[in-house]
Write a protein that holds these residues in place. Structure first.
Motif, PDB file in Angstrom:
ATOM      1  N   ALA A  43     -59.818  59.822 -31.239  1.00  0.00           N
ATOM      2  CA  ALA A  43     -61.197  59.982 -30.786  1.00  0.00           C
ATOM      3  C   ALA A  43     -61.803  61.276 -31.309  1.00  0.00           C
ATOM      4  CB  ALA A  43     -61.257  59.957 -29.259  1.00  0.00           C
ATOM      5  N   GLY A  44     -60.979  62.307 -31.486  1.00  0.00           N
ATOM      6  CA  GLY A  44     -61.474  63.580 -31.979  1.00  0.00           C
ATOM      7  C   GLY A  44     -61.972  63.521 -33.406  1.00  0.00           C
ATOM      8  N   PRO A  93     -56.757  60.495 -27.701  1.00  0.00           N
ATOM      9  CA  PRO A  93     -57.674  61.620 -27.913  1.00  0.00           C
ATOM     10  C   PRO A  93     -57.654  62.171 -29.332  1.00  0.00           C
ATOM     11  CG  PRO A  93     -55.799  62.258 -26.543  1.00  0.00           C
ATOM     12  CD  PRO A  93     -55.753  60.776 -26.665  1.00  0.00           C
ATOM     13  N   ARG A  94     -56.503  62.124 -30.006  1.00  0.00           N
ATOM     14  CA  ARG A  94     -56.461  62.635 -31.380  1.00  0.00           C
ATOM     15  C   ARG A  94     -57.323  61.765 -32.291  1.00  0.00           C
ATOM     16  NH1 ARG A  94     -52.891  61.964 -35.822  1.00  0.00           N
ATOM     17  NH2 ARG A  94     -52.998  63.756 -37.239  1.00  0.00           N
ATOM     18  N   LYS A 119     -70.009  62.399 -22.961  1.00  0.00           N
ATOM     19  CA  LYS A 119     -68.611  62.838 -22.997  1.00  0.00           C
ATOM     20  C   LYS A 119     -68.366  63.863 -24.098  1.00  0.00           C
ATOM     21  CE  LYS A 119     -64.102  62.452 -22.165  1.00  0.00           C
ATOM     22  NZ  LYS A 119     -63.472  62.820 -20.878  1.00  0.00           N
ATOM     23  N   VAL A 120     -68.844  63.582 -25.335  1.00  0.00           N
ATOM     24  CA  VAL A 120     -68.459  64.419 -26.481  1.00  0.00           C
ATOM     25  C   VAL A 120     -69.531  65.417 -26.890  1.00  0.00           C
ATOM     26  CG1 VAL A 120     -66.933  62.603 -27.335  1.00  0.00           C
ATOM     27  CG2 VAL A 120     -69.273  62.752 -28.224  1.00  0.00           C
ATOM     28  N   TRP A 143     -70.795  57.837 -24.276  1.00  0.00           N
ATOM     29  CA  TRP A 143     -70.065  58.566 -25.312  1.00  0.00           C
ATOM     30  C   TRP A 143     -70.717  59.923 -25.577  1.00  0.00           C
ATOM     31  CZ3 TRP A 143     -65.996  59.198 -28.497  1.00  0.00           C
ATOM     32  CH2 TRP A 143     -66.182  59.813 -29.735  1.00  0.00           C
ATOM     33  N   THR A 145     -61.215  58.212 -25.957  1.00  0.00           N
ATOM     34  CA  THR A 145     -61.112  59.628 -25.599  1.00  0.00           C
ATOM     35  C   THR A 145     -60.005  59.868 -24.583  1.00  0.00           C
ATOM     36  OG1 THR A 145     -62.756  59.468 -23.818  1.00  0.00           O
ATOM     37  CG2 THR A 145     -63.575  59.975 -26.032  1.00  0.00           C
ATOM     38  N   ARG A 146     -59.716  58.841 -23.768  1.00  0.00           N
ATOM     39  CA  ARG A 146     -58.675  58.974 -22.755  1.00  0.00           C
ATOM     40  C   ARG A 146     -57.305  58.552 -23.277  1.00  0.00           C
ATOM     41  NH1 ARG A 146     -63.208  57.100 -19.607  1.00  0.00           N
ATOM     42  NH2 ARG A 146     -62.658  54.945 -20.074  1.00  0.00           N
ATOM     43  N   GLN A 147     -57.256  57.467 -24.041  1.00  0.00           N
ATOM     44  CA  GLN A 147     -55.973  56.894 -24.421  1.00  0.00           C
ATOM     45  C   GLN A 147     -55.496  57.323 -25.804  1.00  0.00           C
ATOM     46  OE1 GLN A 147     -55.249  52.807 -23.470  1.00  0.00           O
ATOM     47  NE2 GLN A 147     -57.044  52.672 -22.144  1.00  0.00           N
TER      48      GLN A 147
END
Length: 766
Positions: free
Chosen positions: A423-424, A420-421, A445-446, A442, A416-418
């Motif tokens: 992770a999305g 993000p696309r 966070k989401v 997780w 999510t940090r490194q």
């Protein structure tokens, strides 16, 4: 509906019946069969569905709708697709032949449009539920999935499957108004007429789950008879009649019908008088005139579907309707003879010698088929490329102790940090085990996915660690405790790239001992093109205190054997990161694949991984990890090699130290994927396309030595490694049900402790 339209639909239905029957006939009676093995097919099971499917495709369906067709009605689906111009007539001669039409509907192998693969009873029926959730998820998160109903066409015997009722009970299902199930209630199973009248009980079970329940029992001819004098008695008699007795009436001559139908008791007289006014032909028609074969009644039911909640339609039918075998208790796999086929062709207005002739150009039937084809033509979805997945997040090699299950949650948060696309696009699924499988961070966070925003009543509770925020932007879906539901959803989430051009990166987490329970529907999802990652954790007899019921034994070998799937069992946290990233990088594309990661809760000293600090050497290690194995300990001249997998590397390294103290040099190999190593062996032998460089780097011929393999699972998982250089082997692993106990006691019980490794090595080298 006008009488002309109804007449045209009935003509199309007759052609659907003929084409589906002739397709099976050609495969079994016409096409050469040098082997003499049974080809098979299901003419009777198809015949009971022709009315239901004709009304659906040629009147009701829209381009946005999708349909799961019961396995044994696949010839009907191909017949419909042929009439819609989606399947050339040459394919109708290829049912169950190599490269031809599959035995059951297949998204990945059939040449014509198939919305859902079916074949394994119960799985295809529930798939549209998970498809509906996947569509809603894509639409709320990315758009482009649109709307549309999700139909399941299933047989009544399929309702015996427990997976059906597990799906109905899930809390996510009652709000899915696009779900429509149509039950082909022909009251027959594979071998017999179902003896009990279960329809009312089944209807009550659906109603209790808050489904709209519609029942089509009688057609227009019977309904008209019921309005006459004696009609009430006739209806009472048929309603109370057992399934076997009713089915026997379908095999009767008119004279036998007049004798049997009235029965005995007070209704006999009125029924006798009523049917005396009906000629023989109309009487034969009436007794088999059920709602599931009445096109008008079917269309009326389709038009009254309540799109605010799921709907089930119980359509009473006759198995083999319109065929000489109709109603016979053993007609499931029966085939018509040549004479029967010729008489059927004459009755249906076709020609056995030219079975695939089309409707005349410009005819009402041809025009109806053309209009339906235009209505159902779907726009081509623009395929989005899955996001790039980094191969390495660059995190330093961990110090201290840790386990691979913890690493899973950490990698997801790092993404999510490194990235993000990427992770999305990740969506996680679990059956009520999120916190116990380290997904808590997780989830916080989401958030949890829901089609609407819901209030988190514990948001202001200071002692609440896991925040359950439900909203359309969430990325985790939580189901009830039913692994079959989870993997069913996982398969459909993994198919969105091919349905709507929107690739997802689905990850499902279950307790590894329950992978066996989930395997069949997950395997079927892979077969249907669903690409996903299944994480089994915790695993093995390393779950020592949990006892034998929660100690997975066969799952490592399942990972090797499952087609369309990569299997990893990493030993260290960094191995887990690299394997997970590699697995994510293979999702959401035409040439992609699924993956199974087997993780452990056993804490392992992370410095034992000896990850190189030099960037080039680290990258070399990463490539080896994701290719299947790397060397943990290399001696000058090994007398034995210990190949261990997962958390068992601790025992392997300690055993190597003890062997060295005894004067026996031992190499130690950490296996991360026996699956990929086996593929490499096959590739080197010319039996598989793919690389095999990993064998030369990790198992060079110059270092070939007797081999001890060690796995917290069945020992045959790694036994094939001895074939690389044909060396002596002792395979250590778990072959018995376990029991509760301390870790060292359980390992000793199964012979996978350090003493057992040392003893096995000494035996080989001596």
């Amino acid at each position: 509906m006008t009488s002309d339209l109804l007449a045209t639909l009935e003509a199309v239905e007759r052609r659907v019946l003929w084409l589906s029957t002739a397709t099976v006939d050609h495969a079994n009676r016409v096409r050469p069969n040098p082997s003499g093995l049974k080809v098979g097919g299901h003419q009777a099971s198809s015949a009971s569905m022709t009315s239901i499917m004709t009304a659906l495709w040629f009147h009701t369906l829209t381009a946005h709708d999708r349909v799961s067709v019961k396995p044994h009605a696949s010839p009907v689906l191909h017949a419909v697709n042929h009439l819609l111009g989606e399947l050339d007539s040459s394919y109708l001669e290829t049912l169950r032949s190599f490269g031809g039409l599959q035995s059951y509907p297949s998204r990945s192998k059939d040449p014509d449009p198939v919305d859902y693969s079916t074949g394994s009873v119960g799985i295809g029926a529930t798939a549209p539920i998970w498809g509906a959730i996947a569509r809603r998820y894509v639409e709320t998160r990315f758009g482009g999935a649109g709307t549309g109903r999700q139909y399941s066409l299933l047989g009544d015997a399929e309702l015996d499957e427990g997976a059906i009722w597990e799906a109905l009970q899930d809390p996510m299902v009652p709000g899915l108004g696009e779900i429509v199930w149509i039950v082909d209630l022909n009251r027959q199973s594979l071998d017999r007429v179902v003896p009990g009248i279960a329809a009312e009980r089944l209807q009550g079970m659906f109603a209790a789950a808050d489904w709209q329940v519609l029942t089509l029992k009688y057609g227009r001819v019977l309904q008209e008879l019921f309005t006459r004098s004696g009609g009430d008695a006739l209806r009472t008699r048929i309603d109370a009649m057992g399934n076997p007795e009713y089915q026997r009436l379908l095999r009767c001559t008119p004279a036998q019908l007049r004798e049997r139908l009235p029965g005995s008791g007070s209704t006999a007289g009125p029924i006798t008088k009523l049917i005396a006014q009906v000629d023989d032909s109309d009487l034969l028609t009436a007794v088999r005139n059920l709602g599931g074969h009445d096109l008008g009644a079917l269309i009326e039911a389709y038009d009254t579907i309540d799109d605010t909640r799921p709907t089930v339609i119980f359509a009473y039918t006759v198995k083999g309707h319109g065929l000489p075998t109709e109603g016979h208790p053993q007609n499931h796999s029966s085939l018509l003879t040549a004479d029967q086929m010729r008489r059927l062709a004459a009755r249906l207005g076709t020609d056995l010698d030219q079975p695939w002739q089309p409707f005349p150009a410009g005819s009402a039937e041809a025009l109806l088929c053309a209009r339906a084809a235009d209505r159902l033509r779907r726009p081509q979805a623009e395929a989005q490329q899955p996001p790039a997945i980094p191969a390495d997040l660059g995190r330093p090699a961990p110090t201290g102790t840790g386990n691979t299950q913890q690493a899973l949650g950490r990698v997801l948060l790092d993404l999510t940090r490194q990235a993000p696309r990427a992770a999305g696009r990740i969506v996680t699924v679990s059956p009520d085990v999120s916190s116990s499988t380290n997904l808590g961070g997780w989830l916080n966070k989401v958030g949890i996915w829901s089609s609407t925003e819901r209030t988190d009543w514990f948001a202001d509770d200071a002692e609440t660690i896991l925040h359950w925020r439900e909203r359309p932007a969430g990325q985790h879906l939580e189901l009830g405790i039913a692994e079959t539901n989870l993997v069913g959803l996982l398969g459909e989430l993994g198919a969105t790239w091919s349905r709507w051009g929107q690739p997802l990166l689905p990850i499902g987490v279950v307790y590894d001992p329950f992978v066996n329970r989930a395997l069949e529907p997950w395997s079927f999802g892979i077969y249907a093109g669903g690409q996903s990652i299944l994480v089994g954790t915790p695993s093995g007899v390393t779950l020592a205190p949990e006892g034998g019921a929660h100690q997975s034994i066969t799952t490592p070998s399942l990972g090797v054997e499952q087609p369309g799937c990569l299997f990893y069992e990493p030993a260290f946290a960094l191995d887990t990161e690299w394997c997970l990233l590699a697995a994510l990088g293979r999702l959401g594309k035409p040439d992609g694949s699924s993956a199974y990661l087997r993780l452990s809760t056993r804490r392992v000293e992370q410095p034992l991984a000896a990850v190189p600090t030099d960037p080039a050497a680290r990258e070399r290690r990463r490539r080896q990890v994701v290719a299947g194995a790397y060397t943990l300990r290399r001696t000058e001249r090994p007398l034995v090699t210990i190949a261990a997998m997962g958390a068992m590397v601790t025992e392997a390294l300690v055993a190597a130290d003890r062997l060295a103290a005894l004067g026996f040099a031992a190499d130690v190999v950490c296996v991360t994927s026996p699956d990929l190593l086996f593929r490499a062996i096959q590739a080197r032998r010319g039996l598989h396309d793919g690389p095999h460089w990993i064998l030369d780097q990790i198992f060079p011929s110059t270092r070939a030595a007797p081999l001890v393999t060690l796995v917290d699972g069945h020992p045959h998982t790694l036994a094939f490694l001895a074939t690389i250089h044909q060396v002596p082997l002792t395979a250590l692993g778990v072959t018995r049900f376990g029991q509760s106990g301390a870790l060292e006691d359980v390992y000793r019980h199964h012979g996978i402790d350090t003493d057992s490794v040392v003893e096995a090595a000494l035996h080989l080298v001596s």
